[in-house]
Scaffold this motif. Structure first.
Motif, short mmCIF file in Angstrom:
data_model
loop_
_atom_site.label_atom_id
_atom_site.label_comp_id
_atom_site.label_asym_id
_atom_site.label_seq_id
_atom_site.Cartn_x
_atom_site.Cartn_y
_atom_site.Cartn_z
N LYS A 122 0.81 -1.21 0.00
CA LYS A 122 0.00 0.00 0.00
C LYS A 122 0.85 1.27 0.00
N HIS A 135 -6.60 -3.49 -3.41
CA HIS A 135 -7.20 -4.11 -4.60
C HIS A 135 -8.73 -4.07 -4.51
N THR A 136 -9.25 -4.41 -3.35
CA THR A 136 -10.70 -4.62 -3.22
C THR A 136 -11.50 -3.44 -3.73
N HIS A 171 -10.07 -1.60 6.10
CA HIS A 171 -8.89 -0.88 6.58
C HIS A 171 -9.29 0.45 7.20
N HIS A 271 -11.44 -5.84 10.57
CA HIS A 271 -10.35 -6.55 9.90
C HIS A 271 -9.78 -7.69 10.73
N LEU A 275 -9.44 -11.69 10.29
CA LEU A 275 -8.17 -12.18 9.77
C LEU A 275 -7.32 -12.96 10.78
N LYS A 279 -5.95 -16.49 9.56
CA LYS A 279 -4.50 -16.65 9.38
C LYS A 279 -3.88 -17.51 10.47
N ASN A 288 -7.70 -14.64 0.20
CA ASN A 288 -8.51 -13.43 0.24
C ASN A 288 -9.36 -13.40 -1.02
N ARG A 297 -12.51 -12.78 -8.06
CA ARG A 297 -11.18 -12.28 -7.73
C ARG A 297 -10.71 -12.90 -6.43
N1 LIG Z 1 -6.51 -7.11 4.31
C1 LIG Z 1 -5.94 -7.89 3.25
C2 LIG Z 1 -5.16 -9.06 3.80
O1 LIG Z 1 -4.56 -8.91 4.87
O2 LIG Z 1 -5.10 -10.06 3.08
C3 LIG Z 1 -4.96 -7.07 2.44
O3 LIG Z 1 -4.77 -5.78 2.90
C4 LIG Z 1 -5.32 -7.09 0.97
O4 LIG Z 1 -6.31 -6.12 0.70
P1 LIG Z 1 -6.68 -5.96 -0.88
O5 LIG Z 1 -7.03 -7.34 -1.40
O6 LIG Z 1 -7.87 -5.02 -0.85
O7 LIG Z 1 -5.47 -5.38 -1.57
#
Ligand SMILES: N[C@H](C(=O)O)[C@H](O)COP(=O)(O)O
Ligand SMILES: NC(=O)c1ccc[n+]([C@@H]2O[C@H](COP(=O)([O-])OP(=O)(O)OC[C@H]3O[C@@H](n4cnc5c(N)ncnc54)[C@H](O)[C@@H]3O)[C@@H](O)[C@H]2O)c1
Length: 336
Positions: A122, A135-136, A171, A271, A275, A279, A288, A297
């Motif tokens: 990022k 990306h999202t 985020h 988040h 996660l 994870k 993801n 995607r």
């Molecule tokens: N929160 C996601 C993770 O930890 O996998 C990561 O930031 C990717 O976010 P995007 O797919 O929006 O880039």
């Protein structure tokens, strides 16, 4: 059933682990023709060649199927600046965003059956003026004008083994949660998840769980009021619409094995609530996925790994799992 078109893989930050996990994944998947969709990479072919696997530039995704058994097919789009593993360069960030946009266009045109995005970082993207959190949101913007029958996302889902954890907020700072966790936002995410379980995972009657925000689900209001004022009314309204979703449940007892068997997906409020369990359950196999979009995607559950990029130690497990999941989701959509 007609074979799937190739998956479109975007290289991600070329200084990260993306190129090497793509190369490693190809060496594992190249003889899996038939069981999985082949993939074609959008990115810099020279960067990929540095990772010890045969690479072949192609002119279109249609060429990927015949090439995939002998080399990594690449739609070559050069990185403008020198690539040094572990040293991200904002000068390449515009190209990274262009690769993602090209990948989305190829899926929207029907030349690719789904998109698998290798990790981006990022900070260098933001330094180049990239105005999306990740990306999202970027892919949601790129597909915003494309017709989509259903509740439109994006919804981020992290999945590993039998756990599918979907995020109401992504985020954002924790201190914004009381303002952002609204009944409308929770309901929209739950509808996207419910529809995706049917569309993308072939689950005819999805069972959803909802995580509470406060410890012990607010203890009847004694430890916070979100469950009483926001979450339980939202769950009741969703059930009245026909969704099978629980009231907000204490998050600390939602993720053990027996609890996971009681739902197909869980709606989480922030988040790390989603996660950490995913994870922890399987960091190497987690994926993801973005739900509620006109395209499939997926992405690995890890990032660019700048501290190990180029050292030959990055594992491709999560990327391979992302390829497998995208292929499965694309097949489920094609079968409808
Ligand atoms: N929160 C996601 C993770 O930890 O996998 C990561 O930031 C990717 O976010 P995007 O797919 O929006 O880039
Ligand atoms: N899918 C994505 O695009 C995605 C996902 C998560 C994070 N990110 C971004 O990546 C950047 C770095 O994020 P981070 O440092 O928080 O997490 P990270 O996943 O890049 O690294 C965390 C730890 O895991 C290790 N690791 C990561 N991938 C690995 C692999 N394939 N094999 C072996 N070890 C691996 C790293 O070496 C590091 O020690 C940030 O900008 C973050 O936003 C992107």
């Amino acid at each position: 059933m007609t074979p799937l078109r190739p998956l479109i893989v975007t290289m991600g930050d070329p200084a990260g682990v993306g190129p090497e996990i793509i190369a490693r994944a190809w060496s594992t998947l190249s003889d899996s023709a038939g069981s999985l969709a082949p993939f074609v990479v959008v990115g810099d072919a020279q960067v990929l060649k540095a990772h010890g696997q045969p690479v072949e530039a192609v002119l279109s995704p249609a060429d990927a199927t015949s090439v995939f058994g002998r080399a990594i097919p690449v739609l070559h789009h050069p990185a403008p600046a020198q690539v040094t593993p572990g040293m991200p360069d904002p000068a390449n960030a515009v190209a990274v965003a262009d690769w993602i946009e090209r990948g989305v266009d190829l899926v929207l045109s029907g030349e690719g059956c789904g998109l698998v995005t290798a990790p981006i970082a990022k900070a260098p993207m933001y330094a180049s003026g990239f105005r999306f959190p990740g990306h999202t949101e970027f892919i949601a913007e790129l597909t915003a004008d494309v017709p989509f029958s259903g509740t439109r996302g994006p919804v981020m889902m992290l999945t590993a083994k039998d756990l599918r954890a979907c995020l109401v907020t992504i985020h954002v700072p924790i201190d914004q949660l009381p303002e952002l966790v609204t009944g409308e936002r929770v309901a929209r995410v739950a509808r996207v998840v419910h529809e995706s379980m049917k569309r993308d995972f072939g689950i005819a009657a999805p069972r959803l769980a909802m995580a509470a925000l406060n410890p012990h689900a607010g203890e009847g209001g004694a430890i916070g009021l979100q469950e009483v004022k926001v979450l339980r009314p939202a769950a009741e309204a969703l059930r009245a619409e026909g969704l099978n979703i629980t009231d907000p449940l204490p998050a600390d007892t939602l993720f053990h094995e027996e609890a996971r068997a009681r739902y197909d997906a869980v709606v989480c409020l922030y988040h790390d609530q989603a996660l950490i369990p995913v994870k922890t359950l399987d960091f190497w196999g987690g994926v993801n996925a973005t739900l509620g979009l006109p395209i499939v995607r997926t992405s690995p559950d890890h990032g660019t790994g700048f501290d190990i990029a180029g050292k030959g130690v990055a594992r491709a497990d999560s990327f391979i799992a992302a390829v497998r999941l995208a292929s499965e989701m694309a097949s489920a959509r094609a079968a409808r």
